[in-house]
Write a protein that holds these residues in place. Structure first.
Motif, PDB file in Angstrom:
ATOM      1  N   GLU A   9       1.027  -1.138   0.031  1.00  0.00           N
ATOM      2  CA  GLU A   9      -0.042   0.056   0.242  1.00  0.00           C
ATOM      3  C   GLU A   9       0.870   1.158   0.000  1.00  0.00           C
ATOM      4  OE1 GLU A   9      -3.557  -0.661   1.787  1.00  0.00           O
ATOM      5  OE2 GLU A   9      -4.022   1.524   1.670  1.00  0.00           O
ATOM      6  N   LYS A  10       0.608   2.125  -0.908  1.00  0.00           N
ATOM      7  CA  LYS A  10       1.198   3.448  -0.813  1.00  0.00           C
ATOM      8  C   LYS A  10       0.362   4.731  -1.282  1.00  0.00           C
ATOM      9  CE  LYS A  10       5.369   5.527  -2.275  1.00  0.00           C
ATOM     10  NZ  LYS A  10       6.335   6.001  -3.629  1.00  0.00           N
ATOM     11  N   ASP A  11       0.453   5.650  -0.595  1.00  0.00           N
ATOM     12  CA  ASP A  11      -0.317   6.812  -0.740  1.00  0.00           C
ATOM     13  C   ASP A  11      -1.883   6.461  -1.041  1.00  0.00           C
ATOM     14  OD1 ASP A  11       2.016   8.455  -0.736  1.00  0.00           O
ATOM     15  OD2 ASP A  11       2.365   8.168  -2.879  1.00  0.00           O
ATOM     16  N   GLY A  12      -2.375   5.522  -0.291  1.00  0.00           N
ATOM     17  CA  GLY A  12      -4.046   5.157  -0.507  1.00  0.00           C
ATOM     18  C   GLY A  12      -4.118   4.102  -1.337  1.00  0.00           C
ATOM     19  N   LYS A  13      -2.968   3.726  -2.219  1.00  0.00           N
ATOM     20  CA  LYS A  13      -3.404   3.016  -3.414  1.00  0.00           C
ATOM     21  C   LYS A  13      -2.815   1.391  -2.993  1.00  0.00           C
ATOM     22  CE  LYS A  13      -4.170   6.422  -6.264  1.00  0.00           C
ATOM     23  NZ  LYS A  13      -5.061   7.032  -5.152  1.00  0.00           N
ATOM     24  N   LYS A  14      -3.577   0.569  -3.501  1.00  0.00           N
ATOM     25  CA  LYS A  14      -3.103  -1.007  -3.290  1.00  0.00           C
ATOM     26  C   LYS A  14      -2.156  -1.284  -4.692  1.00  0.00           C
ATOM     27  CE  LYS A  14      -7.599  -2.667  -1.409  1.00  0.00           C
ATOM     28  NZ  LYS A  14      -8.614  -1.994  -2.055  1.00  0.00           N
ATOM     29  N   ILE A  15      -1.130  -1.688  -4.434  1.00  0.00           N
ATOM     30  CA  ILE A  15       0.149  -1.751  -5.321  1.00  0.00           C
ATOM     31  C   ILE A  15       0.370  -3.456  -5.319  1.00  0.00           C
ATOM     32  CG2 ILE A  15       2.369  -1.255  -5.766  1.00  0.00           C
ATOM     33  CD1 ILE A  15       1.417   1.387  -5.298  1.00  0.00           C
ATOM     34  N   LEU A  16       0.407  -3.918  -6.471  1.00  0.00           N
ATOM     35  CA  LEU A  16       0.592  -5.368  -6.925  1.00  0.00           C
ATOM     36  C   LEU A  16       1.613  -5.226  -7.972  1.00  0.00           C
ATOM     37  CD1 LEU A  16      -0.183  -8.422  -6.480  1.00  0.00           C
ATOM     38  CD2 LEU A  16      -1.411  -8.339  -8.528  1.00  0.00           C
ATOM     39  N   PRO A  17       2.841  -5.849  -7.502  1.00  0.00           N
ATOM     40  CA  PRO A  17       4.069  -6.101  -8.496  1.00  0.00           C
ATOM     41  C   PRO A  17       3.946  -7.296  -9.001  1.00  0.00           C
ATOM     42  CG  PRO A  17       4.909  -5.485  -6.070  1.00  0.00           C
ATOM     43  CD  PRO A  17       3.601  -5.904  -5.980  1.00  0.00           C
ATOM     44  N   THR A  18       4.378  -7.573 -10.306  1.00  0.00           N
ATOM     45  CA  THR A  18       4.293  -8.835 -11.019  1.00  0.00           C
ATOM     46  C   THR A  18       5.439  -8.600 -11.886  1.00  0.00           C
ATOM     47  OG1 THR A  18       2.983 -10.425 -12.091  1.00  0.00           O
ATOM     48  CG2 THR A  18       2.730  -8.301 -12.789  1.00  0.00           C
ATOM     49  N   PHE A  19       5.811  -9.756 -12.545  1.00  0.00           N
ATOM     50  CA  PHE A  19       6.686 -10.001 -13.702  1.00  0.00           C
ATOM     51  C   PHE A  19       6.324  -9.089 -14.726  1.00  0.00           C
ATOM     52  CE2 PHE A  19       7.905 -14.247 -11.852  1.00  0.00           C
ATOM     53  CZ  PHE A  19       8.932 -13.790 -11.319  1.00  0.00           C
ATOM     54  N   HIS A  20       7.458  -8.643 -15.409  1.00  0.00           N
ATOM     55  CA  HIS A  20       7.166  -7.720 -16.534  1.00  0.00           C
ATOM     56  C   HIS A  20       6.974  -8.627 -17.664  1.00  0.00           C
ATOM     57  CE1 HIS A  20       8.012  -5.361 -20.248  1.00  0.00           C
ATOM     58  NE2 HIS A  20       8.143  -4.178 -19.670  1.00  0.00           N
ATOM     59  N   PRO A  21       5.916  -8.241 -18.712  1.00  0.00           N
ATOM     60  CA  PRO A  21       5.537  -9.568 -19.601  1.00  0.00           C
ATOM     61  C   PRO A  21       6.987  -9.714 -20.623  1.00  0.00           C
ATOM     62  CG  PRO A  21       4.356  -7.658 -19.997  1.00  0.00           C
ATOM     63  CD  PRO A  21       5.117  -7.534 -18.818  1.00  0.00           C
ATOM     64  N   ALA A  22       7.888  -8.827 -20.992  1.00  0.00           N
ATOM     65  CA  ALA A  22       8.995  -9.517 -21.557  1.00  0.00           C
ATOM     66  C   ALA A  22       9.972 -10.358 -20.945  1.00  0.00           C
ATOM     67  CB  ALA A  22      10.060  -7.945 -21.764  1.00  0.00           C
ATOM     68  N   ALA A  23       9.792 -10.286 -19.519  1.00  0.00           N
ATOM     69  CA  ALA A  23      10.443 -11.445 -18.828  1.00  0.00           C
ATOM     70  C   ALA A  23      10.061 -12.835 -19.009  1.00  0.00           C
ATOM     71  CB  ALA A  23      10.484 -11.142 -17.310  1.00  0.00           C
ATOM     72  N   LEU A  24       8.615 -13.060 -19.344  1.00  0.00           N
ATOM     73  CA  LEU A  24       7.982 -14.114 -19.776  1.00  0.00           C
ATOM     74  C   LEU A  24       8.661 -14.592 -20.715  1.00  0.00           C
ATOM     75  CD1 LEU A  24       4.261 -13.142 -18.925  1.00  0.00           C
ATOM     76  CD2 LEU A  24       5.997 -13.754 -17.286  1.00  0.00           C
ATOM     77  N   LEU A  25       8.819 -13.651 -21.930  1.00  0.00           N
ATOM     78  CA  LEU A  25       9.313 -14.136 -23.211  1.00  0.00           C
ATOM     79  C   LEU A  25      10.437 -14.882 -23.124  1.00  0.00           C
ATOM     80  CD1 LEU A  25       8.212 -10.927 -25.111  1.00  0.00           C
ATOM     81  CD2 LEU A  25       7.178 -13.046 -25.464  1.00  0.00           C
ATOM     82  N   ARG A  26      11.458 -14.542 -22.051  1.00  0.00           N
ATOM     83  CA  ARG A  26      12.692 -15.048 -21.951  1.00  0.00           C
ATOM     84  C   ARG A  26      12.628 -16.427 -21.133  1.00  0.00           C
ATOM     85  NH1 ARG A  26      13.902  -9.206 -21.025  1.00  0.00           N
ATOM     86  NH2 ARG A  26      13.765  -9.512 -18.773  1.00  0.00           N
ATOM     87  N   ASP A  27      11.705 -16.147 -20.253  1.00  0.00           N
ATOM     88  CA  ASP A  27      11.647 -17.447 -19.532  1.00  0.00           C
ATOM     89  C   ASP A  27      10.268 -18.012 -18.952  1.00  0.00           C
ATOM     90  OD1 ASP A  27      11.601 -19.383 -17.183  1.00  0.00           O
ATOM     91  OD2 ASP A  27      12.779 -17.774 -15.801  1.00  0.00           O
ATOM     92  N   GLU A  28       9.880 -18.919 -19.877  1.00  0.00           N
ATOM     93  CA  GLU A  28       8.622 -19.627 -19.767  1.00  0.00           C
ATOM     94  C   GLU A  28       7.804 -19.863 -18.515  1.00  0.00           C
ATOM     95  OE1 GLU A  28       6.693 -21.321 -22.559  1.00  0.00           O
ATOM     96  OE2 GLU A  28       7.085 -19.919 -24.144  1.00  0.00           O
ATOM     97  N   THR A  29       8.960 -20.155 -17.772  1.00  0.00           N
ATOM     98  CA  THR A  29       8.341 -20.734 -16.215  1.00  0.00           C
ATOM     99  C   THR A  29       7.862 -19.471 -15.374  1.00  0.00           C
ATOM    100  OG1 THR A  29      10.584 -20.529 -15.136  1.00  0.00           O
ATOM    101  CG2 THR A  29      10.308 -22.333 -16.340  1.00  0.00           C
ATOM    102  N   LYS A  30       8.029 -18.471 -16.075  1.00  0.00           N
ATOM    103  CA  LYS A  30       7.286 -17.209 -15.052  1.00  0.00           C
ATOM    104  C   LYS A  30       5.829 -16.874 -15.519  1.00  0.00           C
ATOM    105  CE  LYS A  30      11.563 -14.675 -14.035  1.00  0.00           C
ATOM    106  NZ  LYS A  30      12.728 -14.362 -14.698  1.00  0.00           N
ATOM    107  N   LYS A  31       5.575 -17.597 -16.684  1.00  0.00           N
ATOM    108  CA  LYS A  31       4.248 -17.121 -17.197  1.00  0.00           C
ATOM    109  C   LYS A  31       3.000 -17.498 -16.206  1.00  0.00           C
ATOM    110  CE  LYS A  31       4.364 -17.448 -22.095  1.00  0.00           C
ATOM    111  NZ  LYS A  31       4.083 -18.317 -23.301  1.00  0.00           N
ATOM    112  N   ILE A  32       3.202 -18.687 -15.391  1.00  0.00           N
ATOM    113  CA  ILE A  32       2.157 -19.114 -14.451  1.00  0.00           C
ATOM    114  C   ILE A  32       2.142 -18.164 -13.554  1.00  0.00           C
ATOM    115  CG2 ILE A  32       4.040 -20.506 -13.289  1.00  0.00           C
ATOM    116  CD1 ILE A  32       0.209 -21.634 -13.442  1.00  0.00           C
TER     117      ILE A  32
END
Ligand code: URA
Ligand code: SF4
Length: 182
Positions: A145-168
């Motif tokens: 949570e930051k400045d009243g917003k809910k924040i969710l980090p996830t992988f960058h989609p380009a990282a999924l192109l490099r490493d398929e195991t991150k897709k899930i």
């Protein structure tokens, strides 16, 4: 801070606040619903984005669109932007000073859209928004949570192109959004 979208867009399109202005073709401000509940923040434009002026239209963007479709998120319902609005040469990471120079635009976008949730796509967005001490592998899928917003980090989609195991993990993280009335 800019007062409205017109002021913001005008300033961005003419911006020379950092050296990325020298190599850009088009400034990539953002796309989607300006009243979105969910905002996605990537890193910076790549070659396709630089030529079209729209974020996430290249390979990484296409993969993100597929995930959106699979999960039932409409791209036009959310808002999508980046930490820096101009393409870094050779797609290198934006430097701290470049991100800092560009921050006022992102802050204005967050203020004008006022989303409930911000999704941070990858390490560059994570570190610039939550802080240098965060790592993407440990932080993804966790809510902050930051400045009243809910924040969710996830992988960058380009990282999924490099490493398929991150897709899930990317799917798992985005799937949490379907519980919300987008
Ligand atoms: N990668 C990003 O971080 N942003 C884009 O707009 C495209 C690719
Ligand atoms: Fe301006 Fe941001 Fe582009 Fe740098 S990256 S020139 S601060 S719009």
């Amino acid at each position: 801070m800019y007062k409205n979208w017109n002021e913001l867009e005008e300033a961005c399109n003419n911006c020379k606040k950092c050296r990325l202005c020298n190599s850009r073709t088009k400034v990539v401000i953002g796309t989607g619903n300006k009243n979105a509940k969910i905002m996605f923040i990537g890193e910076g434009p790549g070659a396709d984005e630089d030529s079209q002026g729209i974020p996430f239209v290249g390979k990484a963007g296409q993969l993100m669109n597929k995930a959106f479709e699979g999960i039932g998120i409409k791209r036009e319902d959310v808002y999508i932007t980046n930490i820096v609005k101009c393409r870094p040469p050779q797609n290198r990471n934006p430097e701290k000073e470049e991100a800092q120079s560009c921050k006022e635009y992102l802050d204005t976008q967050i203020k004008l859209i006022n989303p409930e949730i911000i999704i941070l796509l990858g390490s560059v967005a994570l570190k610039n928004i939550l802080g240098e001490e965060y790592g993407i592998t440990a932080s993804r899928g966790k809510w902050f949570e930051k400045d009243g917003k809910k924040i969710l980090p996830t992988f960058h989609p380009a990282a999924l192109l490099r490493d398929e195991t991150k897709k899930i993990y990317f799917w798992q993280d985005l799937k949490m959004l379907t519980k919300i009335n987008i």
